[in-house]
Scaffold this motif. Sequence first.
Motif, mmCIF file in Angstrom:
data_model
loop_
_atom_site.group_PDB
_atom_site.id
_atom_site.type_symbol
_atom_site.label_atom_id
_atom_site.label_comp_id
_atom_site.label_asym_id
_atom_site.label_seq_id
_atom_site.Cartn_x
_atom_site.Cartn_y
_atom_site.Cartn_z
ATOM 1 N N PHE A 226 11.319 24.078 -9.855
ATOM 2 C CA PHE A 226 10.672 23.535 -8.662
ATOM 3 C C PHE A 226 9.520 24.456 -8.281
ATOM 4 O O PHE A 226 9.734 25.634 -7.973
ATOM 5 N N PRO A 227 8.287 23.955 -8.303
ATOM 6 C CA PRO A 227 7.114 24.840 -8.139
ATOM 7 C C PRO A 227 7.002 25.500 -6.772
ATOM 8 O O PRO A 227 6.409 26.570 -6.654
ATOM 9 N N HIS A 228 7.574 24.879 -5.734
ATOM 10 C CA HIS A 228 7.443 25.426 -4.383
ATOM 11 C C HIS A 228 8.547 26.428 -4.058
ATOM 12 O O HIS A 228 8.572 26.978 -2.957
ATOM 13 N N MET A 229 9.462 26.659 -5.004
ATOM 14 C CA MET A 229 10.558 27.604 -4.791
ATOM 15 C C MET A 229 10.340 28.861 -5.609
ATOM 16 O O MET A 229 9.827 28.806 -6.726
ATOM 17 N N SER A 230 10.761 29.996 -5.074
ATOM 18 C CA SER A 230 10.684 31.251 -5.817
ATOM 19 C C SER A 230 11.660 31.227 -6.981
ATOM 20 O O SER A 230 12.539 30.356 -7.078
ATOM 21 N N VAL A 231 11.503 32.191 -7.873
ATOM 22 C CA VAL A 231 12.425 32.329 -9.004
ATOM 23 C C VAL A 231 13.867 32.440 -8.512
ATOM 24 O O VAL A 231 14.766 31.755 -9.006
ATOM 25 N N ALA A 232 14.103 33.294 -7.525
ATOM 26 C CA ALA A 232 15.456 33.489 -7.015
ATOM 27 C C ALA A 232 16.024 32.200 -6.431
ATOM 28 O O ALA A 232 17.197 31.859 -6.660
ATOM 29 N N THR A 233 15.209 31.464 -5.687
ATOM 30 C CA THR A 233 15.674 30.224 -5.070
ATOM 31 C C THR A 233 15.981 29.174 -6.121
ATOM 32 O O THR A 233 16.962 28.427 -6.014
ATOM 33 N N ASN A 234 15.152 29.098 -7.169
ATOM 34 C CA ASN A 234 15.414 28.161 -8.259
ATOM 35 C C ASN A 234 16.763 28.452 -8.912
ATOM 36 O O ASN A 234 17.578 27.543 -9.122
ATOM 37 N N ILE A 235 17.015 29.720 -9.211
ATOM 38 C CA ILE A 235 18.257 30.093 -9.890
ATOM 39 C C ILE A 235 19.465 29.856 -8.990
ATOM 40 O O ILE A 235 20.547 29.470 -9.454
ATOM 41 N N LEU B 165 14.337 39.552 -17.775
ATOM 42 C CA LEU B 165 13.329 39.672 -16.712
ATOM 43 C C LEU B 165 13.821 40.652 -15.661
ATOM 44 O O LEU B 165 14.949 40.531 -15.187
ATOM 45 N N ASP B 166 12.983 41.609 -15.289
ATOM 46 C CA ASP B 166 13.350 42.620 -14.304
ATOM 47 C C ASP B 166 13.520 41.962 -12.933
ATOM 48 O O ASP B 166 12.555 41.398 -12.401
ATOM 49 N N PRO B 167 14.724 42.011 -12.352
ATOM 50 C CA PRO B 167 14.935 41.333 -11.066
ATOM 51 C C PRO B 167 13.951 41.771 -9.982
ATOM 52 O O PRO B 167 13.436 40.935 -9.230
ATOM 53 N N GLY B 168 13.690 43.061 -9.902
ATOM 54 C CA GLY B 168 12.788 43.551 -8.873
ATOM 55 C C GLY B 168 11.381 42.990 -8.996
ATOM 56 O O GLY B 168 10.690 42.777 -8.005
ATOM 57 N N ALA B 169 10.955 42.723 -10.234
ATOM 58 C CA ALA B 169 9.594 42.248 -10.456
ATOM 59 C C ALA B 169 9.472 40.731 -10.382
ATOM 60 O O ALA B 169 8.405 40.200 -10.034
ATOM 61 N N TYR B 170 10.559 40.019 -10.675
ATOM 62 C CA TYR B 170 10.445 38.564 -10.824
ATOM 63 C C TYR B 170 11.177 37.748 -9.760
ATOM 64 O O TYR B 170 10.906 36.557 -9.617
ATOM 65 N N ARG B 171 12.078 38.342 -9.029
ATOM 66 C CA ARG B 171 12.897 37.603 -8.074
ATOM 67 C C ARG B 171 12.037 36.781 -7.101
ATOM 68 O O ARG B 171 12.341 35.626 -6.784
ATOM 69 N N GLY B 172 10.962 37.374 -6.583
ATOM 70 C CA GLY B 172 10.159 36.720 -5.556
ATOM 71 C C GLY B 172 8.965 35.950 -6.071
ATOM 72 O O GLY B 172 8.202 35.385 -5.282
ATOM 73 N N ARG B 173 8.779 35.885 -7.384
ATOM 74 C CA ARG B 173 7.625 35.170 -7.914
ATOM 75 C C ARG B 173 7.852 33.657 -7.901
ATOM 76 O O ARG B 173 8.975 33.184 -7.795
ATOM 77 N N TYR B 174 6.739 32.937 -8.061
ATOM 78 C CA TYR B 174 6.792 31.478 -8.125
ATOM 79 C C TYR B 174 6.445 31.026 -9.545
ATOM 80 O O TYR B 174 5.770 31.761 -10.289
ATOM 81 N N PRO B 175 6.893 29.828 -9.941
ATOM 82 C CA PRO B 175 6.657 29.366 -11.319
ATOM 83 C C PRO B 175 5.205 29.465 -11.765
ATOM 84 O O PRO B 175 4.932 29.783 -12.933
ATOM 85 N N ARG B 176 4.252 29.200 -10.873
ATOM 86 C CA ARG B 176 2.834 29.249 -11.250
ATOM 87 C C ARG B 176 2.394 30.657 -11.641
ATOM 88 O O ARG B 176 1.354 30.828 -12.297
ATOM 89 N N GLU B 177 3.182 31.660 -11.261
ATOM 90 C CA GLU B 177 2.842 33.047 -11.573
ATOM 91 C C GLU B 177 3.502 33.524 -12.858
ATOM 92 O O GLU B 177 3.382 34.695 -13.219
ATOM 93 N N LEU B 178 4.180 32.623 -13.560
ATOM 94 C CA LEU B 178 4.904 32.975 -14.772
ATOM 95 C C LEU B 178 4.252 32.347 -16.000
ATOM 96 O O LEU B 178 3.660 31.271 -15.920
ATOM 97 N N SER B 179 4.406 33.008 -17.133
ATOM 98 C CA SER B 179 3.987 32.413 -18.402
ATOM 99 C C SER B 179 4.986 31.318 -18.793
ATOM 100 O O SER B 179 6.065 31.190 -18.195
ATOM 101 N N GLY B 180 4.634 30.539 -19.818
ATOM 102 C CA GLY B 180 5.537 29.493 -20.281
ATOM 103 C C GLY B 180 6.873 30.039 -20.731
ATOM 104 O O GLY B 180 7.935 29.474 -20.424
ATOM 105 N N GLY B 181 6.852 31.159 -21.438
ATOM 106 C CA GLY B 181 8.094 31.769 -21.896
ATOM 107 C C GLY B 181 8.943 32.275 -20.746
ATOM 108 O O GLY B 181 10.171 32.148 -20.761
#
Length: 398
Positions: free
Chosen positions: A115-124, A151-167
């Motif tokens: 979900f693009p409007h949710m952070s990585v943590a919220t998606n999981i 993925l390092d939790p501290g670095a990725y927990r708060g990111r959004y899908p648009r800020e991530l690579s495809g992998g």
Amino acid sequence: MPETTTRALDGAADVRDAGGRRVSGVSIRLDAVTKRFPGQDAAAVDAVSLEIPAGELVAFVGPSGCGKTTLLKMLNRLVEPTSGTIHLGDEDATTQDPDQLRRRIGYVIQAGGLFPHMSVATNIALVPRMLGWEKARVEQRVDELLDLVGLDPGAYRGRYPRELSGGQQQRVGVARALAADPPVLLMDEPFGAVDPITRQRLQDELLQIQAELGKTIVVVTHDIDEAVKLGDRIVVFDTGARVVQYDTPEAILADPAEQYVADFVGAGASLKALTLTRVDDVQLASVSTARVGEDAPAVVARARAAGDDDVVVLDGRDRPVAWPSLAELAQVAAVPSTVDERLPVVGERATLNDALDTMLAASQGGAVVTGRRERYQGVVVIETVMDAIQRTRTATSG
């Protein structure tokens, strides 16, 4: 063979197979499962019966339109069967509430389906929160899963899908599917939307995760090479999801049940057998290692004494980040923390073909090998891979 005693879909007890591997999945049994769509004369899926043992990864392969994706979606009732029964463990999935059923089955699609409007943590955290988990437990689970997929939790927990690579998006998608610790994981062309190098790394990571967790996994793919690499078993389908052959990759390559299977496998089946040999089947080389921040002159002296020309740099969690030469290290006071994005890395369950492709793409004579949680295992050198490929080629042609 894994232990195949059926268990409930909820709370599948951890058991071990004959080789000591953890099995936390449940068996899947399909009895005469059929799907007819309105307005179509032929059934999309016609009376399919098969059983997937608990803890195995089974690949569904076949041409486009053969019904393999429809069959996959009937397992979690995104598509309702017209007739037949589907048992997950000792439960009849066709009698369960569909929404409740889907919360107990992991599901991964191309590009992660985040979900693009949710952070990585919220998606999981979506399914655990739906199941009423306490906040602290959810947060702990999110961090555990990010670590599991590299993925390092501290670095990725708060990111959004648009800020991530495809992998990275695909890794988060796998983490989300595993969030409530489901015994069954369904994957629909999960690596079809990423570049070849990322695809190979994601395949390696899936094999590592499966070795650690022992889920029952069904993967739909159109790529026979991917099926051979990933599958404990492969189901080859024809139109109407007719099961043409259901067997191990070795058996399908060596003894196709019909000409249809031989044609689907394609020319060079003996060369495809090279994908059955894994990096952890060959001898790894031990090279000097160093820790980020370590005194560089001391590292250089130690590596020279060992007869090495370069050093694998590890972070605080034993993950390789760079592979500099001694000449490069001699120019700095401390081992740098810089991550080499072009570092040739393969998982220990990668195929020899993967390892060779990685080496050639990086123009280096070896590749760094990682195991569970991306921890460093050693180095595989091109001479070792070429020798093993030659032995395999001789064996398959003889």
